[in-house]
Design a protein around this motif. Sequence first.
Motif, PDB file in Angstrom:
ATOM      1  N   LEU A  28      31.515  50.085  38.028  1.00  0.00           N
ATOM      2  CA  LEU A  28      31.054  49.664  36.718  1.00  0.00           C
ATOM      3  C   LEU A  28      31.431  48.210  36.458  1.00  0.00           C
ATOM      4  O   LEU A  28      32.437  47.711  36.961  1.00  0.00           O
ATOM      5  N   THR A  29      30.616  47.549  35.667  1.00  0.00           N
ATOM      6  CA  THR A  29      30.894  46.179  35.245  1.00  0.00           C
ATOM      7  C   THR A  29      31.020  46.148  33.721  1.00  0.00           C
ATOM      8  O   THR A  29      30.475  47.020  33.042  1.00  0.00           O
ATOM      9  N   PRO A  30      31.736  45.162  33.177  1.00  0.00           N
ATOM     10  CA  PRO A  30      32.344  44.019  33.854  1.00  0.00           C
ATOM     11  C   PRO A  30      33.504  44.443  34.746  1.00  0.00           C
ATOM     12  O   PRO A  30      34.211  45.407  34.447  1.00  0.00           O
ATOM     13  N   ALA A  31      33.664  43.702  35.851  1.00  0.00           N
ATOM     14  CA  ALA A  31      34.671  44.057  36.843  1.00  0.00           C
ATOM     15  C   ALA A  31      35.332  42.801  37.393  1.00  0.00           C
ATOM     16  O   ALA A  31      34.697  41.748  37.503  1.00  0.00           O
ATOM     17  N   PHE A  32      36.604  42.966  37.755  1.00  0.00           N
ATOM     18  CA  PHE A  32      37.331  41.895  38.424  1.00  0.00           C
ATOM     19  C   PHE A  32      37.269  42.109  39.928  1.00  0.00           C
ATOM     20  O   PHE A  32      37.462  43.222  40.419  1.00  0.00           O
ATOM     21  N   VAL A  33      37.011  41.020  40.655  1.00  0.00           N
ATOM     22  CA  VAL A  33      36.867  41.070  42.102  1.00  0.00           C
ATOM     23  C   VAL A  33      38.063  40.366  42.742  1.00  0.00           C
ATOM     24  O   VAL A  33      38.245  39.154  42.566  1.00  0.00           O
ATOM     25  N   ALA A  34      38.877  41.119  43.458  1.00  0.00           N
ATOM     26  CA  ALA A  34      40.045  40.541  44.110  1.00  0.00           C
ATOM     27  C   ALA A  34      39.631  39.764  45.355  1.00  0.00           C
ATOM     28  O   ALA A  34      38.660  40.128  46.034  1.00  0.00           O
ATOM     29  N   VAL A  35      40.361  38.696  45.657  1.00  0.00           N
ATOM     30  CA  VAL A  35      40.025  37.831  46.786  1.00  0.00           C
ATOM     31  C   VAL A  35      40.897  38.177  47.992  1.00  0.00           C
ATOM     32  O   VAL A  35      42.126  38.162  47.906  1.00  0.00           O
ATOM     33  N   GLY A  36      40.239  38.482  49.097  1.00  0.00           N
ATOM     34  CA  GLY A  36      40.923  38.734  50.369  1.00  0.00           C
ATOM     35  C   GLY A  36      40.346  37.811  51.415  1.00  0.00           C
ATOM     36  O   GLY A  36      39.442  38.189  52.169  1.00  0.00           O
ATOM     37  N   THR A  37      40.826  36.587  51.456  1.00  0.00           N
ATOM     38  CA  THR A  37      40.243  35.526  52.277  1.00  0.00           C
ATOM     39  C   THR A  37      39.964  35.975  53.705  1.00  0.00           C
ATOM     40  O   THR A  37      38.876  35.770  54.252  1.00  0.00           O
ATOM     41  N   ASN A  38      40.942  36.590  54.341  1.00  0.00           N
ATOM     42  CA  ASN A  38      40.809  36.999  55.739  1.00  0.00           C
ATOM     43  C   ASN A  38      40.399  38.462  55.888  1.00  0.00           C
ATOM     44  O   ASN A  38      40.647  39.081  56.928  1.00  0.00           O
ATOM     45  N   GLY A  39      39.759  38.997  54.864  1.00  0.00           N
ATOM     46  CA  GLY A  39      39.311  40.375  54.905  1.00  0.00           C
ATOM     47  C   GLY A  39      40.312  41.344  54.316  1.00  0.00           C
ATOM     48  O   GLY A  39      40.047  42.553  54.242  1.00  0.00           O
ATOM     49  N   VAL A  40      41.468  40.851  53.868  1.00  0.00           N
ATOM     50  CA  VAL A  40      42.496  41.688  53.267  1.00  0.00           C
ATOM     51  C   VAL A  40      43.211  40.870  52.200  1.00  0.00           C
ATOM     52  O   VAL A  40      43.320  39.647  52.302  1.00  0.00           O
ATOM     53  N   LEU A  41      43.691  41.544  51.168  1.00  0.00           N
ATOM     54  CA  LEU A  41      44.445  40.840  50.130  1.00  0.00           C
ATOM     55  C   LEU A  41      45.827  40.486  50.661  1.00  0.00           C
ATOM     56  O   LEU A  41      46.416  41.242  51.437  1.00  0.00           O
ATOM     57  N   LYS A  42      46.340  39.357  50.254  1.00  0.00           N
ATOM     58  CA  LYS A  42      47.660  38.940  50.729  1.00  0.00           C
ATOM     59  C   LYS A  42      48.724  39.905  50.214  1.00  0.00           C
ATOM     60  O   LYS A  42      48.747  40.261  49.046  1.00  0.00           O
ATOM     61  N   ALA A  43      49.599  40.306  51.116  1.00  0.00           N
ATOM     62  CA  ALA A  43      50.786  41.131  50.828  1.00  0.00           C
ATOM     63  C   ALA A  43      50.501  42.621  50.706  1.00  0.00           C
ATOM     64  O   ALA A  43      51.444  43.411  50.620  1.00  0.00           O
ATOM     65  N   VAL A  44      49.234  43.041  50.664  1.00  0.00           N
ATOM     66  CA  VAL A  44      48.924  44.476  50.604  1.00  0.00           C
ATOM     67  C   VAL A  44      47.720  44.777  51.493  1.00  0.00           C
ATOM     68  O   VAL A  44      46.824  43.946  51.636  1.00  0.00           O
ATOM     69  N   ASP A  45      47.705  45.964  52.091  1.00  0.00           N
ATOM     70  CA  ASP A  45      46.537  46.364  52.888  1.00  0.00           C
ATOM     71  C   ASP A  45      45.644  47.273  52.065  1.00  0.00           C
ATOM     72  O   ASP A  45      46.050  47.791  51.018  1.00  0.00           O
ATOM     73  N   HIS A  46      44.425  47.479  52.541  1.00  0.00           N
ATOM     74  CA  HIS A  46      43.448  48.245  51.762  1.00  0.00           C
ATOM     75  C   HIS A  46      43.871  49.689  51.540  1.00  0.00           C
ATOM     76  O   HIS A  46      43.638  50.252  50.471  1.00  0.00           O
ATOM     77  N   VAL A  47      44.476  50.317  52.534  1.00  0.00           N
ATOM     78  CA  VAL A  47      44.843  51.723  52.411  1.00  0.00           C
ATOM     79  C   VAL A  47      45.919  51.923  51.353  1.00  0.00           C
ATOM     80  O   VAL A  47      45.862  52.854  50.544  1.00  0.00           O
ATOM     81  N   SER A  48      46.913  51.023  51.317  1.00  0.00           N
ATOM     82  CA  SER A  48      48.032  51.197  50.383  1.00  0.00           C
ATOM     83  C   SER A  48      47.627  50.988  48.932  1.00  0.00           C
ATOM     84  O   SER A  48      48.337  51.426  48.028  1.00  0.00           O
ATOM     85  N   ILE A  49      46.501  50.354  48.691  1.00  0.00           N
ATOM     86  CA  ILE A  49      46.053  50.142  47.306  1.00  0.00           C
ATOM     87  C   ILE A  49      44.773  50.914  47.013  1.00  0.00           C
ATOM     88  O   ILE A  49      44.082  50.631  46.038  1.00  0.00           O
ATOM     89  N   ALA A  50      44.470  51.915  47.846  1.00  0.00           N
ATOM     90  CA  ALA A  50      43.232  52.676  47.662  1.00  0.00           C
ATOM     91  C   ALA A  50      43.187  53.343  46.285  1.00  0.00           C
ATOM     92  O   ALA A  50      42.125  53.443  45.670  1.00  0.00           O
ATOM     93  N   GLU A  51      44.345  53.781  45.781  1.00  0.00           N
ATOM     94  CA  GLU A  51      44.363  54.474  44.497  1.00  0.00           C
ATOM     95  C   GLU A  51      44.001  53.566  43.329  1.00  0.00           C
ATOM     96  O   GLU A  51      43.632  54.036  42.255  1.00  0.00           O
ATOM     97  N   LEU A  52      44.058  52.245  43.535  1.00  0.00           N
ATOM     98  CA  LEU A  52      43.669  51.316  42.473  1.00  0.00           C
ATOM     99  C   LEU A  52      42.163  51.269  42.286  1.00  0.00           C
ATOM    100  O   LEU A  52      41.666  50.800  41.264  1.00  0.00           O
ATOM    101  N   ALA A  53      41.418  51.720  43.308  1.00  0.00           N
ATOM    102  CA  ALA A  53      39.954  51.737  43.248  1.00  0.00           C
ATOM    103  C   ALA A  53      39.394  50.367  42.868  1.00  0.00           C
ATOM    104  O   ALA A  53      38.575  50.246  41.951  1.00  0.00           O
ATOM    105  N   LEU A  54      39.846  49.329  43.575  1.00  0.00           N
ATOM    106  CA  LEU A  54      39.309  47.991  43.315  1.00  0.00           C
ATOM    107  C   LEU A  54      37.800  48.011  43.495  1.00  0.00           C
ATOM    108  O   LEU A  54      37.298  48.440  44.539  1.00  0.00           O
ATOM    109  N   PRO A  55      37.037  47.560  42.516  1.00  0.00           N
ATOM    110  CA  PRO A  55      35.581  47.696  42.592  1.00  0.00           C
ATOM    111  C   PRO A  55      34.936  46.900  43.717  1.00  0.00           C
ATOM    112  O   PRO A  55      33.963  47.351  44.327  1.00  0.00           O
ATOM    113  N   LEU A  56      35.487  45.713  44.000  1.00  0.00           N
ATOM    114  CA  LEU A  56      34.858  44.820  44.974  1.00  0.00           C
ATOM    115  C   LEU A  56      35.921  43.854  45.481  1.00  0.00           C
ATOM    116  O   LEU A  56      36.782  43.412  44.717  1.00  0.00           O
ATOM    117  N   VAL A  57      35.869  43.540  46.767  1.00  0.00           N
ATOM    118  CA  VAL A  57      36.793  42.584  47.369  1.00  0.00           C
ATOM    119  C   VAL A  57      35.991  41.447  47.985  1.00  0.00           C
ATOM    120  O   VAL A  57      34.970  41.675  48.640  1.00  0.00           O
TER     121      VAL A  57
END
Length: 374
Positions: A28-57
């Motif tokens: 759903l929008t409006p939504a915040f899109v987290a930036v993962g320059t190298n395909g992953v967010l700095k300091a966290v991996d995708h699996v460990s933050i799966a419960e946050l349900a980030l809408p878009l990276v």
Amino acid sequence: MFKFEILHQSKKSEARVGRVTTKHGSFLTPAFVAVGTNGVLKAVDHVSIAELALPLVFANTYHLMLHPGADTIEKAGGIHQFSGRTGPIITDSGGFQVFSLAYGSVANELKSKGKKKHGNSVLSITEEGVVFRSYRDGAKITLTPESSIEAQKKIGADIIIPFDELPPYHMDEPALQRSLNRTHRWEKRSLDAHLANPKHQAIYAVCHGGVNPDYRKESARYLSSLPFDGFGIGGSLGKNRQELAFVLENTIGHLRPEAPRHLLGIGDIPSITDSVPAGIDTFDSSYPTKAARHAVAFHPDEPVRLKSTKHRESFEPIEQGCPCFTCKHYTKAWLHHLFKAHEATAHSLTTIHNLSYMTRLMTHYQSLILSDQM
């Protein structure tokens, strides 16, 4: 596979709640899109933050091209399979590097009044494209509209961006007009390359024009005449929130209203709060994750500066009632200790909280729009 639906238009403003559907899920929008320059967010991996349900990276095509390479990502099955993210991903075109390699950050460019960095890595900008020098090994790399799209096809993001040039804020008007015209030609070439092989991906145009209202209207109208799936608002967006509002005022009304609108590179909370009522659907920024690495945790009242000695014995979570992993298990005192001890875990835990805060903030804005309060 791509679809955008407007679920509710606010009666109070231009804000709207929408749903974006992609091959890898909807949000759903409006939504915040987290930036993962190298395909992953700095300091966290995708699996460990799966419960946050980030809408878009948001991942960076230029950096992924340099390492591990678009061919390697394709062989791995695409960026989702390679990175472990199951939700939607957007990639940029590499065009931002035309700016950042030449001028540094936007903040640095504003301070230096448009002076190029000494020994910058942009070797030439021509009608064909841009020649860079790799920051990894010094090799020359030519990036064109066609090669940018080819790389994004191999990477396999759900939403891709046409190749464009981000001119500096201090560029003179004749040069800005030339840059705008060339960017439009590059975006049309990018669109043609995409349409030759859509691969269930959507493509968002990027509207340019600096803070010149006539150029902004020209860009929005021209790109709206082409079959792009959505629209990014990029280029120089001004040096303060007042100029950002001016840019949006002279852009949004000239875009096709049924398409999604993405504000590129803006993710501080005051700017988001101002821009949602203007009709922006998605925002991307590294600000929340960067703030976390600088020991700044988001809070409804005011930012919590975790290195401050006042938190040495603060035995409560960053935010009471926050459902994130960090707030459920750790206190400000513990995080204060981790930062003072230079433990990398501090970055991870604070990043998780800030991302949770941003997703909850956008959900709150959705509720306000649905009740016509925003």
